[in-house]
Structure formats: structure tokens, C-alpha cells
Design an enzyme around this catalytic site. Structure first.
Site, PDB file in Angstrom:
ATOM      1  N   GLY A  18      17.282  28.957 -52.746  1.00  0.00           N
ATOM      2  CA  GLY A  18      18.315  29.202 -53.751  1.00  0.00           C
ATOM      3  C   GLY A  18      18.633  27.960 -54.552  1.00  0.00           C
ATOM      4  N   SER A  21      24.889  23.771 -56.227  1.00  0.00           N
ATOM      5  CA  SER A  21      25.412  22.908 -57.279  1.00  0.00           C
ATOM      6  C   SER A  21      24.579  21.626 -57.276  1.00  0.00           C
ATOM      7  CB  SER A  21      26.886  22.576 -57.009  1.00  0.00           C
ATOM      8  OG  SER A  21      27.039  21.963 -55.750  1.00  0.00           O
ATOM      9  N   GLY A  23      21.430  21.054 -57.498  1.00  0.00           N
ATOM     10  CA  GLY A  23      20.074  20.981 -56.968  1.00  0.00           C
ATOM     11  C   GLY A  23      19.574  22.268 -56.339  1.00  0.00           C
ATOM     12  N   VAL A  25      17.422  24.396 -53.318  1.00  0.00           N
ATOM     13  CA  VAL A  25      17.321  24.332 -51.858  1.00  0.00           C
ATOM     14  C   VAL A  25      16.033  25.015 -51.418  1.00  0.00           C
ATOM     15  CG1 VAL A  25      18.438  24.866 -49.661  1.00  0.00           C
ATOM     16  CG2 VAL A  25      19.843  24.410 -51.692  1.00  0.00           C
ATOM     17  N   LYS A  38      18.033  20.404 -49.588  1.00  0.00           N
ATOM     18  CA  LYS A  38      18.541  20.414 -50.958  1.00  0.00           C
ATOM     19  C   LYS A  38      18.070  19.151 -51.669  1.00  0.00           C
ATOM     20  CE  LYS A  38      22.800  20.992 -53.653  1.00  0.00           C
ATOM     21  NZ  LYS A  38      24.254  21.298 -53.573  1.00  0.00           N
ATOM     22  N   ASP A 132      34.421  26.246 -54.988  1.00  0.00           N
ATOM     23  CA  ASP A 132      33.387  27.224 -55.370  1.00  0.00           C
ATOM     24  C   ASP A 132      33.226  28.259 -54.261  1.00  0.00           C
ATOM     25  OD1 ASP A 132      31.596  28.381 -57.098  1.00  0.00           O
ATOM     26  OD2 ASP A 132      29.932  27.056 -56.596  1.00  0.00           O
TER      27      ASP A 132
END
Length: 270
Positions: A18, A21, A23, A25, A38, A132
Site C-alpha cells: 500500500g 503517508s 512513502g 510499503v 516503508k 489520520d
């Protein structure tokens, strides 16, 4: 937090888990174990790179946060070597699978998320805010029994300068759109939206077009919220009222995250 060499890890570039934030992963290997890695490129402010591992280390004592195993620091990028969770994101489970989720399982997962965030808010004299909170930043195991909060890219301590609009619009508190200071009540608002999302098994504002995002941000500020009629379970009226308190426009009306924990615990094993 352990600093290691890049040669100590293996990254599978074809297995992208995925986007976090700052970067992407990927799945990889570290000391023979599956890990999530990440990759943060140095095209962002250096302080952002430093904060994420700092806050991950801060909450390492709580079971409902993704663990940071090690950090690789190079000239052009930093790599965070993290615990791999085999069930993927709660968002993916809710919206991209047909697997059953019972009311008891839903409340249990939500309770774990709230417990983690309550811990984060209380970890220091000034609350630490995630900024977030959403189902995409919650990872679940394959059996849907445990949940862990991830992505610390936007985490900040209350009282630091945080007027920039960080987060995901459909989960963000109305005051954030107006550039007001973030408080722990912003996380509570986002948690309220997430509770609805899990119990409705629908994406927040699913009936509104993405291209009209600016328009519905205005409507959210005016009081637009997801419909409680969408809830899939026969939720008690007390819980429905509590969800509405969580996403109230006035931060002072919203409960604390510890109160969210208390409320959700009352509905466990019902």
C-alpha cells in the site's frame, strides 16, 4: 529502535502492500521473518522522516500499534522495517471482500482501535494526535480478532504547530478544514466516522461523487454526516447517539477517546 544496513533486509518490489503517508510499503524479509517495509524518499522535510520512527518507538509498549523492528538510513531514503500483519487493512476487508463480520467482531476491533488511540492521547502530558484515523490505517489479522494502528506520518504532539490540513477529507473534523489547531478531539471525530463505516460496511459518503469533494467538504461543515439508517446491525439507540456525539461539529461536545473506549466496551459480547 535498531539501525541496520540495507543488506540485512530483502524487499519484494512486486508485492506492494500500500501507500502510506510519505512513502510506499512493500512486503519483505528481515531475520527470516515477513515484514512490511516503508520506503521514505528524501523529497520531503527531514523532520517528517524523523518523527515517524520516533512516535512508533514511543508506543511500542502497546499491543494495538504496529511494531517498528528496525530502520535503514541511506543518503536518498529511509526504510522503516515493521511488523507484517497478514490480514491487510480493515478498509480492504470491509470493502473488497465478502467475508462475514459479526456485530461482536466489529465492536471488538473498534474497541482495540479506540484503546490504542486513547493510549496515544495519554502517553505524555500533551496529547499525541494521530491525525489520520481511518480504516485504511488499521490492520487486522487473518482471523479478524486483532487490530493494529499503523502509519505515523502525520502524528504530532498537541501544542506544536498543526494548522496544515493533514488527513483524509471524508474522515477529517470540520474545524480542520478551517485551518484551526488540531486537538485530540479531531481523532475522536475520525473515530466516529470509522465506527459508522465498520458497522455500515460502506465507504463514508459513498453516495457522493469524488469529483464533488470540495462541495461535500462545505456540506460536512454545515452538518452533513453519514446516515445511521445504513448501519447493518440492530445497533442500540445509545450507541447511535454516541456516534453522533463523536462526529459533532463542536469539539467540546465530542467525548474523549477514553470515553469512546468505555462506550464500546459496554457493547462487547452483546
Amino acid at each position: 529502535m535498531t539501525a541496520i544496513q540495507r543488506s540485512e533486509i530483502k524487499i519484494n518490489p512486486n508485492d506492494k502492500l500500500g501507500e502510506g503517508s510519505f512513502g510506499a510499503v512493500y512486503k519483505g524479509k528481515y531475520q527470516g521473518e515477513d515484514v512490511a517495509i516503508k520506503i521514505i524518499n528524501y523529497n520531503i522535510e527531514h523532520e517528517h522522516i524523523q518523527r515517524e520512527p520516533f512516535y512508533m518507538a514511543m508506543v511500542s509498549g502497546h499491543a494495538n500499534f504496529v511494531k517498528l523492528h528496525a530502520v535503514v538510513m541511506e543518503k536518498t531514503e529511509t526504510l522503516l522495517v515493521m511488523e507484517y500483519i497478514d490480514g491487510g487493512s480493515l478498509f480492504r476487508f470491509l470493502h473488497n471482500t465478502k467475508e462475514e463480520l459479526t456485530y461482536s467482531q466489529a465492536i471488538n476491533l473498534l474497541c482495540q482501535a479506540a484503546e490504542a488511540l486513547a493510549y496515544l492521547h495519554a502517553i505524555s502530558e500533551r496529547p499525541v494526535i494521530h491525525r489520520d484515523v481511518k480504516s485504511l490505517n488499521m490492520l487486522v489479522d487473518a482471523e479478524r480478532k486483532s487490530l493494529k494502528i499503523c502509519d505515523f506520518g502525520f502524528v504530532r504532539q498537541s501544542g506544536t504547530e498543526m494548522t496544515e490540513k493533514r488527513g483524509t477529507p471524508v474522515y477529517m473534523a470540520p474545524e480542520v478544514f478551517k485551518g484551526k489547531m488540531y486537538t485530540s478531539k479531531c481523532d475522536v471525530y475520525s473515530m466516529g466516522i470509522t465506527i459508522w463505516e465498520v458497522l455500515a460496511r460502506k465507504i463514508p459518503y459513498y453516495n457522493l461523487k469524488k469529483e464533488l469533494q470540495i462541495k461535500y467538504i462545505i456540506e460536512i461543515d454545515k452538518g452533513l454526516r453519514p446516515s445511521l439508517d445504513d448501519l447493518k446491525f440492530d445497533c442500540p439507540d445509545q450507541l447511535k447517539t454516541f456516534i453522533q456525539r463523536c462526529w459533532d461539529k463542536d469539539p467540546n461536545v465530542r467525548p474523549t477517546m477514553q470515553q469512546v473506549v468505555h462506550e464500546l466496551r459496554k457493547h462487547k459480547n452483546v
